[in-house]
Scaffold this motif. Structure first.
Motif, mmCIF file in Angstrom:
data_model
loop_
_atom_site.group_PDB
_atom_site.id
_atom_site.type_symbol
_atom_site.label_atom_id
_atom_site.label_comp_id
_atom_site.label_asym_id
_atom_site.label_seq_id
_atom_site.Cartn_x
_atom_site.Cartn_y
_atom_site.Cartn_z
ATOM 1 N N GLU A 262 -16.204 46.004 -24.537
ATOM 2 C CA GLU A 262 -16.323 44.889 -25.471
ATOM 3 C C GLU A 262 -17.765 44.439 -25.677
ATOM 4 O OE1 GLU A 262 -13.706 41.942 -23.885
ATOM 5 O OE2 GLU A 262 -11.935 43.224 -24.023
ATOM 6 N N SER B 213 -16.763 52.503 -30.183
ATOM 7 C CA SER B 213 -18.224 52.491 -30.096
ATOM 8 C C SER B 213 -18.802 53.903 -29.983
ATOM 9 C CB SER B 213 -18.672 51.659 -28.886
ATOM 10 O OG SER B 213 -18.316 50.302 -29.036
ATOM 11 N N SER C 136 -18.531 42.490 -31.263
ATOM 12 C CA SER C 136 -18.462 43.934 -31.474
ATOM 13 C C SER C 136 -19.077 44.339 -32.809
ATOM 14 C CB SER C 136 -17.007 44.408 -31.440
ATOM 15 O OG SER C 136 -16.389 44.133 -30.217
#
Length: 220
Positions: A49, A80, A122
């Motif tokens: 996160e 990610s 994020s």
């Protein structure tokens, strides 16, 4: 001859997320096709996160890929795409990141796309990545659920929030397709698409679909 294997690695240590990935990928399993295996990175945080969380799994992911001599391809199942490039340096076999594959798939379905993120913090990380990919002019917007990875995977109220955020991306930001910005959202793709009436991309499904093509064509 053994079936070739596609290894899908969940870089967080939440096995509920891994189970959700396995369920979402069942339609891509064919009796005569590559085996799809989902594994949890035990060294990972419970949820990725933050940038620190993403950076913390880079070398464990590289070791997992470098030490696997059996898999024909690898999918890093975190939005990610942590460790994507160092993992590609560790093997000659395909290594795919779900964010990259999810966005590229969305671009085949619509002129513009929106992203549902798990949290506001994020979004900055995702934006950096999209700038590196040169795709900011196709991004309609990105909006957060303001939930944790564990909360999105549990399913408690997640779909209702995703519908609300998805409608804002569609109606206010002009998104023609939606990318789910967390692997933990996998189980909600179809009901979200039904509610919104536009394509919804599960990035892990997108990445594994690309991996299937790479493995099948590489073996032919």
């Amino acid at each position: 001859m053994p079936r070739p294997r596609i290894m899908v690695i969940n870089p967080n240590s939440n096995r509920v997320v891994t189970a959700g990935l396995a369920d979402a990928l069942k339609p891509l399993s064919f009796a005569d096709g590559p085996e799809i295996v989902c594994e949890t990175l035990a060294e990972g945080p419970y949820g990725i996160e933050s940038q620190a969380d993403a950076e913390s799994v880079v070398m464990p992911l590289r070791r997992a890929v470098a030490g696997d001599n059996e898999s024909a391809a690898f999918v890093i199942a975190c939005y990610s795409d942590p460790g994507l490039h160092v993992c590609r340096e560790a093997t000659t076999r395909p290594v795919l990141g779900i964010a990259e594959c999810g966005v590229l798939t969305a671009l085949t379905r619509a002129e513009t796309f929106g992203v549902i993120a798990i949290a506001q913090r994020s979004i900055r990380r995702h934006m950096r990545y999209l700038r590196q990919m040169g795709l900011m002019d196709r991004l309609a917007g990105e909006r957060p659920l303001d939930m944790s990875v564990a909360e999105t995977a549990s399913g408690e109220g997640t779909l209702a929030k995703m519908i609300t955020v998805g409608r804002a991306l569609k109606e206010e930001d002009g998104a023609g397709a939606i990318v789910m910005g967390c692997a933990g959202m996998a189980r909600h793709r179809k009901p979200l698409e039904d509610a919104l009436g536009i394509p919804v991309i599960d990035p892990t499904q997108a990445a594994v679909t690309m991996a299937l093509g790479a493995v099948q064509f590489g073996a032919s």
